[in-house]
Design a protein around this motif. Structure first.
Motif, PDB file in Angstrom:
ATOM      1  N   ILE A  75       3.386  27.288 -37.209  1.00 53.57           N
ATOM      2  CA  ILE A  75       3.382  26.571 -35.926  1.00 53.57           C
ATOM      3  C   ILE A  75       3.518  25.074 -36.183  1.00 53.57           C
ATOM      4  N   TYR A 104      -4.129  24.396 -30.860  1.00 52.87           N
ATOM      5  CA  TYR A 104      -3.803  25.821 -30.940  1.00 52.87           C
ATOM      6  C   TYR A 104      -4.531  26.518 -29.792  1.00 52.87           C
ATOM      7  N   LEU A 134       4.923  25.357 -27.627  1.00 48.54           N
ATOM      8  CA  LEU A 134       5.323  26.719 -27.982  1.00 48.54           C
ATOM      9  C   LEU A 134       4.711  27.648 -26.944  1.00 48.54           C
TER      10      LEU A 134
END
Length: 161
Positions: A75, A104, A134
């Motif tokens: 990531i 995250y 994302l």
């Protein structure tokens, strides 16, 4: 600590597989083993130069952790690469990542289809800031959000090698 060390140990097969890898040297502008390993499968969906980059990426087995989730390091790499791609100006030297901050929020599983969106926050002189999100394409859930600061010290054209 022993559990951590044990989880990081390679099996004999893994160790042999890694020892047999041949990684050729690359020249400036050529793709590297790292790029091919980390970015293979990423698709560019939309570009607005200097403002927006949207990519799709299906989580491959090579980038998952032992739990079957997209690894945090993968990531971070996607935030770095997609954020830097937005700040890149053809003909000028590459930017250097100065700071990356990642939240995250969730996990992405093996074979999940992700949408990676990078937007320019601003550019002053050689400094640029981007935000990279994302998101799971199916559920819309945000997997991670990264802020990426970049710097380019040389404003002129790339020197010839």
């Amino acid at each position: 600590m022993r559990k951590v060390n044990k989880s990081l140990e390679l099996t004999q097969d893994e160790s042999e597989a890694v020892s047999q890898l041949v990684i050729p040297a690359t020249r400036y502008g050529e793709s590297s083993f790292y790029d091919a390993f980390a970015l293979r499968g990423i698709r560019l969906d939309r570009v607005e130069p200097g403002a927006l980059v949207v990519c799709s990426f299906k989580v491959p087995p090579r980038l998952t952790d032992r739990s079957g989730n997209l690894a945090n390091g993968a990531i971070a790499n996607l935030v770095d690469i997609v954020g830097a791609a937005l700040a890149y100006v053809p003909g000028l030297s590459m930017n250097v990542s100065v700071d990356i901050s990642i939240s995250y929020m969730s996990t992405a599983k093996l074979h999940d289809e992700l949408e990676i969106t990078s937007r320019m926050l601003g550019r002053v002189g050689g400094c640029s800031g981007t935000i990279v999100i994302l998101r799971n394409k199916t559920t819309g859930e945000i997997i991670a959000e990264g802020r990426h600061s970049l710097f380019r010290s040389h404003v002129g054209p790339i020197p010839k090698l």
